[in-house]
Write an enzyme that holds these catalytic residues in place. Structure first.
Site, PDB file in Angstrom:
ATOM      1  N   CYS A  18       0.861  -1.182   0.000  1.00 51.10           N
ATOM      2  CA  CYS A  18       0.000   0.000   0.000  1.00 51.10           C
ATOM      3  C   CYS A  18       0.896   1.230   0.000  1.00 51.10           C
ATOM      4  O   CYS A  18       2.057   1.152  -0.414  1.00 51.10           O
ATOM      5  CB  CYS A  18      -0.970  -0.017   1.190  1.00 51.10           C
TER       6      CYS A  18
ATOM      7  N   ASN B 181       2.313   1.306   4.372  1.00 52.23           N
ATOM      8  CA  ASN B 181       2.624   0.017   5.014  1.00 52.23           C
ATOM      9  C   ASN B 181       2.311   0.028   6.516  1.00 52.23           C
ATOM     10  O   ASN B 181       2.987  -0.623   7.300  1.00 52.23           O
ATOM     11  CB  ASN B 181       4.075  -0.401   4.762  1.00 52.23           C
TER      12      ASN B 181
ATOM     13  N   ASP C  23      -8.334   3.817   1.238  1.00 51.86           N
ATOM     14  CA  ASP C  23      -7.372   4.201   2.269  1.00 51.86           C
ATOM     15  C   ASP C  23      -8.125   4.647   3.528  1.00 51.86           C
ATOM     16  O   ASP C  23      -8.875   5.623   3.484  1.00 51.86           O
ATOM     17  CB  ASP C  23      -6.529   5.354   1.711  1.00 51.86           C
TER      18      ASP C  23
ATOM     19  N   CYS D 125      -1.425   0.476   7.393  1.00 52.18           N
ATOM     20  CA  CYS D 125      -2.858   0.140   7.515  1.00 52.18           C
ATOM     21  C   CYS D 125      -3.258  -1.039   6.619  1.00 52.18           C
ATOM     22  O   CYS D 125      -3.481  -2.146   7.107  1.00 52.18           O
ATOM     23  CB  CYS D 125      -3.727   1.349   7.171  1.00 52.18           C
ATOM     24  N   ARG D 126      -3.354  -0.782   5.322  1.00 53.59           N
ATOM     25  CA  ARG D 126      -3.949  -1.796   4.442  1.00 53.59           C
ATOM     26  C   ARG D 126      -3.055  -2.999   4.183  1.00 53.59           C
ATOM     27  O   ARG D 126      -3.511  -4.150   4.286  1.00 53.59           O
ATOM     28  CB  ARG D 126      -4.352  -1.151   3.103  1.00 53.59           C
ATOM     29  N   SER D 127      -1.795  -2.771   3.831  1.00 51.63           N
ATOM     30  CA  SER D 127      -0.966  -3.943   3.471  1.00 51.63           C
ATOM     31  C   SER D 127      -0.587  -4.815   4.670  1.00 51.63           C
ATOM     32  O   SER D 127      -0.548  -6.045   4.514  1.00 51.63           O
ATOM     33  CB  SER D 127       0.256  -3.546   2.634  1.00 51.63           C
TER      34      SER D 127
HETATM   35  P1  4NP Z   1      -1.779   2.673   4.256  1.00 49.70           P
HETATM   36  O1  4NP Z   1      -2.446   3.976   4.894  1.00 49.70           O
HETATM   37  O2  4NP Z   1      -1.239   3.089   2.894  1.00 49.70           O
HETATM   38  O3  4NP Z   1      -2.938   1.742   4.136  1.00 49.70           O
HETATM   39  O4  4NP Z   1      -0.721   2.213   5.203  1.00 49.70           O
HETATM   40  C1  4NP Z   1      -1.824   5.215   4.970  1.00 49.70           C
HETATM   41  C2  4NP Z   1      -0.928   5.473   5.985  1.00 49.70           C
HETATM   42  C3  4NP Z   1      -0.354   6.704   6.086  1.00 49.70           C
HETATM   43  C4  4NP Z   1      -0.664   7.695   5.167  1.00 49.70           C
HETATM   44  C5  4NP Z   1      -1.554   7.431   4.147  1.00 49.70           C
HETATM   45  C6  4NP Z   1      -2.133   6.181   4.050  1.00 49.70           C
HETATM   46  N1  4NP Z   1      -0.084   8.986   5.272  1.00 49.70           N
HETATM   47  O5  4NP Z   1      -0.427   9.859   4.471  1.00 49.70           O
HETATM   48  O6  4NP Z   1       0.736   9.209   6.173  1.00 49.70           O
END
Ligand code: 4NP
Length: 160
Positions: free
Chosen positions: A9, A12, A128, A14-16
Site C-alpha cells: 500500500c 505500510n 485508504d 494500515c492496508r498492506s
Molecule cells: P496505508 O495507509 O497506505 O494503508 O498504510 C496510509 C498510511 C499513512 C498515510 C496514508 C495512508 N499517510 O499519508 O501518512
C-alpha cells in the site's frame, strides 16, 4: 516450491499489513505450506513503524494478528517476490514504474482482482482508511478477508 507474496500500500501501516495478516492467518488455517508473506509501502514516511493501532485492533477482533515494521518497496524487492499485490491503482502504478523488467512489472496485481464482490472484474481499490473513522478499517478487513481467500486458493491451485 515456495510462493513469495508481498502486499503493498502507500504507508505500510494500515492496508498492506492487514492483508499480510489476513493472508498469513488463512495459510495457517488451511495448513498450507511454503508461502513467504510480507508487506511494504510505496512511500517511506512510516518506515520502521508498527501497524496502525486502529488496524491492529480491528484485526484482533477477528482473531488476526498484525506484525512487522513498515518498510518501503524498492526496485530490488522485485527479485524477492513472485506476486506483488497492490491495494489501490496508485500503488500499482508506482510499483509498475519501479519494476526493473517487464517480468517484474507483470508480478503487480490489484488485490480486488480476487474480490468475489467485484463481479464486473473492475479495477477496484482498497479504500485508504488512514484519515477516516473506524468503519473504514472494518471495510478494509472485509475486503482483505474476501480477496485473500480467493487469492490463496488460486496460488495453491497454480502450483498443483
Ligand atoms: P496505508 O495507509 O497506505 O494503508 O498504510 C496510509 C498510511 C499513512 C498515510 C496514508 C495512508 N499517510 O499519508 O501518512
Amino acid at each position: 516450491m515456495t510462493t513469495r507474496v508481498c502486499f503493498v500500500c502507500l504507508g505500510n501501516i494500515c492496508r498492506s499489513p492487514t492483508a499480510e495478516g489476513v493472508f498469513r492467518h488463512l495459510v495457517a488455517e488451511r495448513g498450507a505450506t511454503d508461502f513467504v508473506v510480507q508487506s511494504a509501502g510505496t512511500a517511506a514516511h512510516h518506515v520502521g513503524e508498527s501497524p496502525d493501532r486502529r488496524a491492529t485492533a480491528t484485526a484482533a477482533r477477528r482473531g488476526i494478528t498484525l506484525q512487522g515494521a513498515a518498510a518501503r518497496f524498492d526496485a530490488e524487492d522485485f527479485e524477492r517476490f513472485d506476486w506483488v499485490i497492490a491495494m489501490d491503482r496508485a500503488n500499482a502504478r508506482d510499483l509498475r514504474r519501479r519494476a526493473p523488467t517487464p517480468a517484474d512489472e507483470a508480478k503487480v496485481h490489484l488485490l480486488r482482482r480476487w474480490d468475489p464482490h467485484n463481479t464486473a472484474g473492475e479495477a477496484l481499490d482498497v479504500p485508504d482508511p488512514y484519515y477516516g473513522d473506524a468503519s473504514g478499517f472494518d471495510e478494509v478487513l472485509d475486503i482483505c478477508e474476501r480477496s485473500c481467500a480467493a487469492l490463496l486458493q488460486e496460488l495453491e491451485a497454480a502450483r498443483g
